[in-house]
Design an enzyme around this catalytic site. Structure first.
Site, short mmCIF file in Angstrom:
data_model
loop_
_atom_site.label_atom_id
_atom_site.label_comp_id
_atom_site.label_asym_id
_atom_site.label_seq_id
_atom_site.Cartn_x
_atom_site.Cartn_y
_atom_site.Cartn_z
N ARG A 106 75.32 53.31 38.35
CA ARG A 106 75.40 52.68 39.66
C ARG A 106 75.83 51.22 39.56
O ARG A 106 76.42 50.69 40.49
CB ARG A 106 74.02 52.73 40.35
CG ARG A 106 73.58 54.13 40.68
CD ARG A 106 72.12 54.13 41.10
NE ARG A 106 71.66 55.49 41.33
CZ ARG A 106 70.92 55.87 42.36
NH1 ARG A 106 70.53 54.99 43.25
NH2 ARG A 106 70.56 57.13 42.50
N GLU B 276 78.01 60.16 48.96
CA GLU B 276 77.12 59.32 49.75
C GLU B 276 77.46 57.85 49.55
O GLU B 276 78.01 57.46 48.52
CB GLU B 276 75.66 59.56 49.33
CG GLU B 276 74.65 59.10 50.39
CD GLU B 276 73.22 58.98 49.88
OE1 GLU B 276 73.02 58.87 48.66
OE2 GLU B 276 72.29 59.00 50.71
C1 B12 Z 1 61.59 52.46 48.41
C2 B12 Z 1 62.13 53.13 47.18
C3 B12 Z 1 63.50 52.97 46.94
C4 B12 Z 1 64.40 52.10 47.77
C5 B12 Z 1 64.27 50.67 47.24
C6 B12 Z 1 64.67 49.63 48.20
C7 B12 Z 1 64.51 48.32 47.55
N1 B12 Z 1 65.58 47.65 47.33
O1 B12 Z 1 63.39 47.92 47.23
C8 B12 Z 1 65.77 52.76 47.47
C9 B12 Z 1 65.98 53.89 48.44
C10 B12 Z 1 66.95 51.83 47.54
C11 B12 Z 1 65.50 53.31 46.09
C12 B12 Z 1 66.46 53.51 45.14
C13 B12 Z 1 66.23 54.11 43.93
N2 B12 Z 1 65.08 54.63 43.49
CO1 B12 Z 1 63.42 54.36 44.38
N3 B12 Z 1 61.76 54.44 45.20
C14 B12 Z 1 61.31 53.89 46.31
C15 B12 Z 1 59.85 54.29 46.53
C16 B12 Z 1 59.80 55.42 47.55
C17 B12 Z 1 58.90 53.19 47.00
C18 B12 Z 1 58.95 51.92 46.17
C19 B12 Z 1 58.22 50.86 46.93
O2 B12 Z 1 58.79 50.03 47.58
N4 B12 Z 1 56.85 50.92 46.92
C20 B12 Z 1 56.01 49.98 47.57
C21 B12 Z 1 55.69 48.81 46.63
C22 B12 Z 1 54.72 47.88 47.30
O3 B12 Z 1 55.06 49.36 45.46
P1 B12 Z 1 55.72 49.31 43.99
O4 B12 Z 1 57.18 49.18 44.10
O5 B12 Z 1 55.17 50.46 43.22
O6 B12 Z 1 55.13 47.96 43.38
C23 B12 Z 1 53.73 47.78 43.21
C24 B12 Z 1 53.17 48.35 41.91
O7 B12 Z 1 54.06 49.15 41.17
C25 B12 Z 1 52.68 47.19 41.12
N5 B12 Z 1 53.54 46.60 40.12
C26 B12 Z 1 54.86 46.65 39.94
N6 B12 Z 1 55.24 45.93 38.92
C27 B12 Z 1 54.16 45.35 38.42
C28 B12 Z 1 53.97 44.46 37.37
C29 B12 Z 1 52.70 44.00 37.08
C30 B12 Z 1 52.50 43.10 35.95
C31 B12 Z 1 51.58 44.41 37.86
C32 B12 Z 1 50.22 43.94 37.56
C33 B12 Z 1 51.78 45.30 38.92
C34 B12 Z 1 53.06 45.75 39.18
O8 B12 Z 1 52.45 46.22 42.12
C35 B12 Z 1 53.44 46.33 43.15
C36 B12 Z 1 52.91 45.80 44.45
O9 B12 Z 1 51.78 46.54 44.89
C37 B12 Z 1 59.39 54.79 45.14
C38 B12 Z 1 58.36 55.92 45.05
C39 B12 Z 1 57.03 55.55 45.58
N7 B12 Z 1 56.34 54.57 45.05
O10 B12 Z 1 56.61 56.18 46.50
C40 B12 Z 1 60.74 55.30 44.58
C41 B12 Z 1 61.02 55.25 43.05
C42 B12 Z 1 60.42 54.00 42.47
N8 B12 Z 1 62.49 55.24 42.98
C43 B12 Z 1 62.95 55.90 41.97
C44 B12 Z 1 64.34 56.02 41.64
C45 B12 Z 1 64.67 56.89 40.46
C46 B12 Z 1 65.31 55.37 42.38
C47 B12 Z 1 66.81 55.46 42.15
C48 B12 Z 1 67.28 55.42 40.70
C49 B12 Z 1 67.40 56.64 42.87
C50 B12 Z 1 67.01 57.96 42.39
N9 B12 Z 1 67.48 58.43 41.26
O11 B12 Z 1 66.28 58.63 43.07
C51 B12 Z 1 67.29 54.24 42.93
C52 B12 Z 1 67.25 52.97 42.08
C53 B12 Z 1 68.54 52.34 41.90
C54 B12 Z 1 68.34 51.08 41.14
N10 B12 Z 1 69.40 50.47 40.74
O12 B12 Z 1 67.24 50.60 40.94
C55 B12 Z 1 61.87 56.59 41.22
C56 B12 Z 1 61.58 56.06 39.83
C57 B12 Z 1 61.36 57.25 38.92
C58 B12 Z 1 60.64 57.08 37.68
N11 B12 Z 1 60.19 55.91 37.30
O13 B12 Z 1 60.46 58.11 37.03
C59 B12 Z 1 60.67 56.54 42.22
C60 B12 Z 1 59.28 56.48 41.58
C61 B12 Z 1 60.80 57.81 43.09
C62 B12 Z 1 60.73 59.08 42.31
N12 B12 Z 1 59.56 59.68 42.15
O14 B12 Z 1 61.75 59.58 41.85
N13 B12 Z 1 64.18 53.54 45.91
#
Ligand code: B12
Ligand code: B12
Lengths: 145, 482, 482, 145
Positions: B98, B169
């Site tokens: 990408r 897409e």
């Molecule tokens: C929204 C989302 C997107 C949006 C992102 C928009 C944006 N620019 O932010 C869009 C649609 C663009 C997207 C794209 C992609 N996504 Co996405 N996405 C999500 C989703 C649904 C929610 C993420 C989110 O915002 N959560 C809310 C925030 C608040 O939580 P968080 O991100 O987890 O962060 C928290 C914690 O993780 C923690 N945390 C994070 N880092 C750290 C570090 C420390 C030190 C600490 C203490 C805590 C901590 O604290 C944060 C705050 O509470 C997740 C799945 C889910 N969680 O339900 C998938 C997910 C993260 N995505 C995923 C993927 C693969 C992608 C894509 C590659 C597309 C794809 N193949 O499906 C692309 C990424 C392209 C790229 N270049 O990165 C996967 C990752 C898979 C994996 N790890 O095995 C997930 C898990 C979905 C899945 N099950 O497939 N995504």
């Protein structure tokens, strides 16, 4: 929130990862929790993390990886820190660190072996993480003095 | 860059350069590709599937799926076809590809081979080249779409379309702002004009290719008007380059009335703008995305988020639904978890397919009218900013914050808009930044949020936004204090 | 037997006999029981929980659960409370106890102990006696209800109410016709008057006990009017004996509009009949049952059936929902599967709790008006048959087929009614048997079914009924030919 | 449907089980499939099954159990048949035969050990079951002659 000196920490999402929502929340949260946060945003390279840490004299680097490539992107970060003279910086990692659903203990072991001090799943309680971070930093500060 | 059809001949020099960006580019030969498409059976045509869905009032189910190795990818897609009952299939591209980081993708392929588990989060189609991609096309029985998030998808499009994919897409805004950090919109829009023009060329040769702007953007509390406005602009930009089969997307917001109203508004208003701009020869369909924000970790709860999305898509009479899985919060799903998401969705869709709930009532009319007025405010401003040129208008509008996507990573996005749910869970605008809303619209949003603040006995604040972001993953819709 | 309040004093001789039916009966001492209830904390009162639900617009989640051994049963309920988040708890009684076959239940307890897995499909409360049941009451933190299917539940009620249960499911019709083969209605109605009178006695002593007629009957394509009419009659019979806290039930039919309309009609019409009959001092609430017919075997699909039911209950603003599990088609669920059903339900309920979808539109008004007219036809006929006496009316109405429950096992049910889905999935009446529908109503049902027949290009036929019975378990709502 | 002589079969739901929907469908189905069905309905005791089989000279007894007590209710049915002189009648069982979700192979083994000739899960394809039944009856008829 937690009281104490405003230690500097570097925050960012490593590699080609664009997930920005969690990053914005972490920024706001650790700032509120009394840290000085240098937030590099998304798509941060290893060297950008290190540059920022050197420049800001940061105590810890908080690496996020959500998109699954964490395993590749984070490999060698600790070595590179040492190479560039950052030998006592704390390394934290959190997020969806590997591809797929794998037992967290396995992920934690893997990242600890890579040189990370602490590893967190997405569901981590941020208050707990902030408390650990402060304690770890203070321990490191004492160790140094 | 401007909003005008690219000249196909002039584009050839650029094409040559693009095809040299990675060794596999040299295997793209358009004439051969057209012939290859002509030889594909009708059941592999995405545009046809979309037409049939609309004619037959069917809702097509599509998963997301992509793994690094070709054989594994084929196995995965076949499984989703047979065990999941997917109607149309994806190939989700890995995140290095990408970002055009093909060398890193190559390393990911190697490591995945060596470690015997996937280390890439998708299928690196450029590295696999036309031949590799055709293996996929030939192994499955359904139309295939490339799903990704690539600001510069020229080479990816060249290779996958030549390989027989029939849907692509993305868009110059929707695959930049939520997916990139520092790609100027001029560049991504121009690069997507290339992709659209390439699709237009296929269409000229009689090969129909479906195009699908990415509706959900950051997937996180995006107010419907922002997604709809951007979808309409990307539609206009695509039609201009000769795209004929167009699918606009909408990501579930969570409030039933708002979701139904937004889908309704999108269908009507997009067609209006397209017709007004002089396009007549296009086929418009809608895709609904199950909840794109953070999911609950618990699988039972995730199933319910999936089911609710499926229900809304069915009631909104979408033509296609993008399906999530019970592993969403955890990581890329196994094929089994992916098929579970599909089967759960199918059950809802089939149970609801013959049912209608009326949208002809006060609340629905009000909300859909509101969304249309908001969209009009945004589009009027973009049009003015571009002095009648949509492409230029978009660039200026983002620079000025007239368009602004909440929580997006791009530095070309102002990031001043903060959305928030009102007391019934409708997504409203808390901080509007520079969004050009009318005074009346602003007042409406403010009043709705005040209502919530009163109900929760706390002031409207940033904490509410954070609470709302976490809410669904914590089992609620509105992030109320406990 | 007739529709009159039983005289408490006269009932004592009968009580004595009942308490001798099984040795554990001798431990029932009403005064001590009343004192025991008075000592129970308020959070264990079912009537109070129902009141709070109504006042706070909450939807309480209740699982089904019962295993043969006391300790295991306690473990199960605690798990459902903590891991499932159940708001109110059940104790589901095994099928031998339901048929007063206490000796067989005793054997089931022994075998379950010996084989180390449950061989009974529920908790044999009579065998465990007051002391055993109190262990359960004292171990959990939520109100407890007895859920069963017992035509003669006199001893069961004596023991469980004395033990501190604060809600008791069932009724003289709803726990006979779907649950028994050859128990005359005179007997079951009379025996349930006993139960209701016993509850009335507790109420007289200031101990509130909730009563819940079993709305879904056979759970299989029951036209709403039949369930609603029987619920209203059982409500009248209960109020007459002094019941104050009454929860009427409805089993999901599958069509959203019909389900919402039926819940709406039930709430309004029941209150009307109760007031008309001179009752004022009662508290009426509604319970919604997730789909009670055959479930899909696939767990992902089962989750969706659960989610859709949860959505309807939330939108219908029921006070309580009875939750199914992803194991439904397979067998009694493990505690984990049971908690999954609860958590899936919770996710939907919480996401929808602040949302309203309007019921003030044509389709909804038409359907709820239709159901009310049908119910009136049925109730008028029962009233006439009983010459003003509901109890006698019921017996005659069933004998004459004026009331008739589809697919019921009882020989006292005519079994001439065949339901069928119309072209939108509304449950209609295909063969009405002797149901006293007006000509207009009959014609409406006929026309709706003809519409489906035309759409499916096959005549209205018994095959459609069979197809409809299987439909949801095969992933559809309407049993259309493939 | 399947052609052939209208063999008599006895059908019923054993024990204290009230599940009547499947029973009504089985009745209609096997009748359509060319069998003479003696349907005892729900809540049928072991002896009622045997009485009906003797009285109607049935080739097979089809026992349903849905409610979970099948394990207790069906134990001893074969022995009782033999005791009462019905030594060649086919015994089929189907439904949710035990309490809970247990692997079907285990359930099948258990019921075969109890003397049932065939055992079916709820999801059985009735056409297949009818074909088996006819074949089994015919085999038994040939064996006798
Ligand atoms: C929204 C989302 C997107 C949006 C992102 C928009 C944006 N620019 O932010 C869009 C649609 C663009 C997207 C794209 C992609 N996504 Co996405 N996405 C999500 C989703 C649904 C929610 C993420 C989110 O915002 N959560 C809310 C925030 C608040 O939580 P968080 O991100 O987890 O962060 C928290 C914690 O993780 C923690 N945390 C994070 N880092 C750290 C570090 C420390 C030190 C600490 C203490 C805590 C901590 O604290 C944060 C705050 O509470 C997740 C799945 C889910 N969680 O339900 C998938 C997910 C993260 N995505 C995923 C993927 C693969 C992608 C894509 C590659 C597309 C794809 N193949 O499906 C692309 C990424 C392209 C790229 N270049 O990165 C996967 C990752 C898979 C994996 N790890 O095995 C997930 C898990 C979905 C899945 N099950 O497939 N995504
Ligand atoms: C509807 C229903 C009810 C209705 C029944 C109304 C009525 N009178 O018929 C009501 C609500 C009254 C009810 C009550 C109870 N039920 Co119930 N019920 C169901 C449900 C949801 C559907 C059954 C049904 O009608 N299916 C449709 C018909 C067409 O399918 P079928 O019954 O399976 O029959 C087919 C096949 O099994 C097969 N088959 C059956 N027998 C045979 C024999 C042969 C030889 C062959 C070839 C094939 C065959 O062919 C049939 C036709 O296709 C099932 C769960 C499910 N399946 O989703 C639970 C279920 C059967 N019930 C169950 C239980 C436990 C009960 C109760 C004890 C209450 C409780 N503890 O929850 C009481 C029973 C009281 C009693 N005395 O029997 C359990 C049994 C558990 C187990 N075996 O581990 C089930 C599986 C639900 C569960 N998962 O807990 N129930």
């Amino acid at each position: 929130m937690t009281a104490g000196p405003p230690y500097t920490i570097v925050l960012g999402v490593i590699g080609a990862d664009c997930h920005s929502v969690g990053n914005k929340i972490l920024d706001a949260f650790f700032t509120d929790a009394g840290f000085r946060v240098v937030n590099l945003g998304v798509m941060v390279s290893r060297d950008e993390f290190i540059d920022a840490a050197i420049e800001s004299d940061a105590r810890a680097i908080l690496v996020s990886s959500l998109y699954g490539h964490g395993e590749i992107d984070c490999a060698g970060l600790r070595e590179r820190c040492i190479e560039r003279g950052l030998d006592s910086v704390l390394l934290y990692a959190g997020g969806n660190l590997v591809v797929g659903k794998r037992p967290f203990a396995e992920i934690e072991a893997k990242f600890k072996a890579m040189g990370f001090d602490r590893v967190f799943p997405p569901s981590v309680d941020l208050h707990a993480a902030a408390a650990l971070l402060r304690a770890d930093i203070e321990e490191a500060v004492h160790a140094r003095t | 860059m401007s909003s005008t059809p690219l000249d196909w001949k002039e584009m050839q020099a650029e094409r040559e350069k693009v095809l040299q960006e990675w060794p596999t580019g040299k295997d793209v030969h358009l004439e051969e590709a057209i012939a290859y498409h002509r030889g594909l059976p009708a059941e592999k045509s995405f545009p046809l599937a979309m037409r049939k869905a609309q004619a037959g009032k069917l809702l097509l189910l599509q998963p997301r799926a992509g793994v690094p190795l070709i054989d594994e990818h084929i196995k995965l897609l076949k499984y989703l076809e047979t065990e999941g009952g997917a109607d149309v299939l994806p190939t989700t591209i890995d995140a290095y590809t990408r970002q055009n980081r093909y060398a890193e993708a190559a390393r990911g392929i190697e490591l995945s081979l060596a470690e015997r588990h996937a280390l890439l989060n998708g299928f690196p189609a450029v590295n696999h080249g036309v031949e590799g991609c055709r293996k996929v096309v030939e192994s499955v029985g359904r139309p295939l779409q490339v799903r990704h998030g690539t600001p510069d998808a020229r080479l990816l499009a060249e290779i996958t379309l030549a390989a027989g994919f029939t849907s692509f897409e993305g868009g110059g805004i929707s695959y930049n702002i939520p997916y990139a950090k520092d790609v100027p919109l001029e560049k991504s829009i121009r690069n997507w004009q290339y992709v659209d023009r390439l699709v237009g060329f296929y269409e000229e040769q009689g090969v129909a290719i479906n195009r699908e702007p990415f509706g959900p953007l950051t997937g996180t509390l995006v107010p419907p008007c922002i997604g709809n406005a951007i979808g309409i602009i990307e539609g206009l930009l695509a039609l201009e380059q000769g795209v004929k089969s167009l699918t606009l997307g909408y990501g579930q917001g969570g409030n039933l009335v708002q979701d139904l109203a937004a889908m309704h508004a999108l269908r009507a208003q997009a067609a209006e703008y397209f017709h007004e701009a002089g396009f007549a020869d296009f086929h418009l369909t809608l895709v609904f995305h199950q909840w794109m924000g953070g999911f609950p970790e618990d699988e039972a709860k995730a199933f319910s988020v999936i089911a609710l999305g499926a229900a809304v898509a069915a009631l909104a009479k979408a033509e296609k639904i993008i399906v999530k899985t019970p592993y969403e919060a955890m990581g890329i799903p196994t094929k089994e978890a992916n098929a579970q998401g599909l089967r759960a969705t199918r059950q809802i869709v089939t149970m609801l397919q013959d049912q209608a709930i009326t949208t002809d009532h006060e609340a629905m009319r009000r909300e859909s009218g509101l969304i249309r007025s908001e969209v009009k405010c945004l589009l009027d401003a973009v049009y003015r900013a571009g002095e009648g040129d949509w492409a230029r208008g978009v660039v200026r509008a983002f620079a000025d914050g007239l368009l602004d996507v909440p929580f997006a990573p791009s530095i070309y996005n102002r990031g001043k808009v903060l959305p928030m749910r009102d007391n019934e869970g409708f997504i409203r605008v808390f901080r509007k930044g520079a969004l050009p809303f009318s005074a009346e619209i602003q007042e409406y949003h403010r009043a709705r949020l005040e209502e919530r603040a009163r109900a929760e006995r706390r002031p409207v604040s940033f904490q509410m936004v954070t609470d709302d972001i976490y809410a669904i993953s914590k089992g609620r819709l509105i992030g109320r204090p406990r």
